[in-house]
Motif scaffolding. Structure first.
Motif, PDB file in Angstrom:
ATOM      1  N   ARG A  13      12.497 -34.277  17.776  1.00 50.00           N
ATOM      2  CA  ARG A  13      13.881 -33.889  17.496  1.00 50.00           C
ATOM      3  C   ARG A  13      14.664 -35.053  16.894  1.00 50.00           C
ATOM      4  O   ARG A  13      15.478 -34.862  15.992  1.00 50.00           O
ATOM      5  N   ARG A  14      14.398 -36.281  17.378  1.00 47.28           N
ATOM      6  CA  ARG A  14      15.110 -37.440  16.843  1.00 47.28           C
ATOM      7  C   ARG A  14      14.756 -37.687  15.375  1.00 47.28           C
ATOM      8  O   ARG A  14      15.625 -38.033  14.572  1.00 47.28           O
TER       9      ARG A  14
ATOM     10  N   GLN B  99       4.886 -34.035  27.097  1.00 43.51           N
ATOM     11  CA  GLN B  99       5.463 -33.065  26.165  1.00 43.51           C
ATOM     12  C   GLN B  99       6.933 -33.361  25.926  1.00 43.51           C
ATOM     13  O   GLN B  99       7.432 -33.222  24.809  1.00 43.51           O
ATOM     14  N   SER B 100       7.663 -33.803  26.962  1.00 41.63           N
ATOM     15  CA  SER B 100       9.087 -34.094  26.799  1.00 41.63           C
ATOM     16  C   SER B 100       9.292 -35.298  25.883  1.00 41.63           C
ATOM     17  O   SER B 100      10.227 -35.316  25.071  1.00 41.63           O
TER      18      SER B 100
ATOM     19  N   THR C 173      13.659 -29.156  17.390  1.00 41.51           N
ATOM     20  CA  THR C 173      12.602 -29.233  18.394  1.00 41.51           C
ATOM     21  C   THR C 173      11.286 -28.714  17.806  1.00 41.51           C
ATOM     22  O   THR C 173      11.288 -27.949  16.836  1.00 41.51           O
TER      23      THR C 173
ATOM     24  N   THR D  79       8.741 -33.952  22.403  1.00 46.11           N
ATOM     25  CA  THR D  79       9.883 -33.134  21.969  1.00 46.11           C
ATOM     26  C   THR D  79      11.084 -34.007  21.600  1.00 46.11           C
ATOM     27  O   THR D  79      11.736 -33.794  20.575  1.00 46.11           O
ATOM     28  N   THR D  80      11.373 -35.007  22.437  1.00 48.21           N
ATOM     29  CA  THR D  80      12.503 -35.901  22.172  1.00 48.21           C
ATOM     30  C   THR D  80      12.301 -36.666  20.871  1.00 48.21           C
ATOM     31  O   THR D  80      13.221 -36.791  20.050  1.00 48.21           O
TER      32      THR D  80
ATOM     33  N   TYR E 211      10.847 -25.659  15.133  1.00 51.08           N
ATOM     34  CA  TYR E 211      10.151 -25.923  13.862  1.00 51.08           C
ATOM     35  C   TYR E 211       9.040 -24.902  13.644  1.00 51.08           C
ATOM     36  O   TYR E 211       8.876 -24.337  12.567  1.00 51.08           O
TER      37      TYR E 211
ATOM     38  N   ARG F  18       9.330 -26.437  18.981  1.00 49.17           N
ATOM     39  CA  ARG F  18       9.278 -24.977  19.068  1.00 49.17           C
ATOM     40  C   ARG F  18      10.099 -24.335  17.956  1.00 49.17           C
ATOM     41  O   ARG F  18       9.650 -23.383  17.302  1.00 49.17           O
TER      42      ARG F  18
END
Length: 294
Positions: A276-277, A268-269, A282, A272-273, A286, A284
Motif C-alpha cells: 500500500r505504501r 501478510q500485514s 492494498t 500489505t503495509t 489491486y 486485495r
C-alpha cells in the motif's frame, strides 16, 4: 523485571524501579541489536562496559538529574529530555547517576567488527552525551515504529540504516567523512547482482551478500549501485518484491498470505503495509482490478 542493558557487564543499583521492554530485535548474528524500553525509578547508579558501540535516543520522559562520567571526568550533569542522543564506544566504561527517572528510549548496539561504511570511524570517537541530530532521531524513531507494528525490517534495510547513523554520529564530533568514490557498476557486475537478487528474492538478503557478489567493498558497492539504479540496494530489493507481487496478484489465484511468504515478507500485514505504501492500494484491491470475481 529490573533494568539491565542487553549487552556487557557492570553494576547497577536502583531504588523503586519499574521497567518494561517494548521492542527488541537483532540482525547479522547479533552484530546489530535494537532495544526499546520504558525505565522509571527514584534513583539509580550504573557502571557499565559493553563490547558493542551503543547509540541511545531518548524518546520521551525526563529525569530531574542525569550525571555521566567516563575516565574519571564528568561529561554531563543536567537533565534528560526527549530527542537527545548518547553515544558510548565499545569497551568504554560509562558511569551514570540518575534521579527521578521516567524515560522511554530506543537503543542500537553495533558490533565494532561489523564491516559497514563509516563504522570504523566510531572506534576513535569519545563518549557523547545529550547531543542532537534530526536525521539520527528520525531513523531510530522509524525503526521503533516499524517494530511496534510487528514488522521486523530486513537485514539489508538495517545495514543501510546503521551505516547512515554511524556516518551522522561521526559528524557530531567533527570527524572526517569517508571520501566517496564515483562511478556506476559495470554492466556485467550489475547483471550478476540482479540475477542473485532475483534468485534469492524470498531470502533475507544482506548488503554484504550482494557486495560480495559484485566483488566490491560495502561502501563502494552501495554508492555505485545507487548511481546505477537511482535507488539504494534495500529499496531496489523491496521494489523488486512488489513488482513480483503485482504479477502474482494479476495472473494467479495464490492467497495473499502465500504471496507474502513466497516473496520474503515477515507477515501478510507487513506485505500489505509495504504494498500500500509503494502502490497506494492494498494487494486485495489491486487484485480486484484484474479479477473482480476474486
Amino acid at each position: 523485571m529490573s533494568f539491565k542493558p542487553l549487552l556487557g557487564d557492570g553494576r547497577i543499583r536502583a531504588r523503586n524501579e519499574e521497567t518494561a521492554s517494548l521492542q527488541t530485535a537483532s540482525w547479522i548474528g547479533s552484530s546489530v541489536v535494537f532495544d526499546s524500553r520504558r525505565w522509571a525509578c527514584q534513583e539509580a547508579e550504573i557502571r557499565w562496559t559493553a563490547p558493542h558501540h551503543l547509540i541511545v535516543l531518548t524518546d520521551g520522559g525526563s529525569t530531574s538529574r542525569t550525571s555521566i562520567r567516563t575516565d574519571g571526568k564528568t561529561l554531563y550533569d543536567g537533565q534528560d529530555r526527549p530527542g537527545v542522543l548518547t553515544f558510548v564506544p565499545a569497551s568504554a566504561e560509562r558511569v551514570g547517576f540518575y534521579r527521578d527517572v521516567d524515560l522511554s528510549y530506543s537503543a542500537v548496539w553495533i558490533d565494532p567488527e561489523l564491516a559497514l561504511p563509516g563504522l570504523e570511524l566510531l572506534r576513535d570517537m569519545p563518549v557523547l552525551v545529550n547531543r542532537s541530530d534530526a536525521v539520527i532521531g528520525t531513523l531510530l524513531r522509524s525503526l521503533r515504529t516499524e517494530m511496534s507494528l510487528g514488522h521486523v525490517p530486513e537485514t539489508v534495510y538495517v545495514e543501510h540504516l546503521v551505516a547512515l547513523i554511524g556516518l551522522r554520529m561521526t559528524s557530531l564530533e567533527g570527524s572526517p567523512r569517508l571520501a566517496a568514490s564515483r562511478g556506476r557498476l559495470s554492466r556485467r557486475k550489475f547483471e550478476r547482482v540482479r540475477d542473485y537478487i532475483e534468485a534469492n528474492i524470498a531470502s533475507d538478503i544482506s548488503l554484504s551478500e550482494v557486495a560480495a557478489i559484485a566483488g566490491m567493498p560495502l561502501d563502494t558497492f552501495a554508492r555505485r549501485f545507487k548511481e546505477t539504479t537511482g535507488r539504494p540496494p534495500y529499496a531496489y530489493i523491496l521494489e523488486e518484491r512488489i513488482r513480483r507481487a503485482e504479477l502474482l496478484l494479476r495472473e494467479t489465484g495464490m492467497a495473499i498470505g502465500a504471496i507474502a511468504f513466497r516473496l520474503g515478507f515477515s507477515s501478510q500485514s507487513h506485505f500489505t503495509t509495504t504494498f500500500r505504501r509503494l502502490k497506494g492500494i492494498t494487494p486485495r484491491a489491486y487484485r480486484l482490478q484484474f479479477s473482480p470475481e476474486s
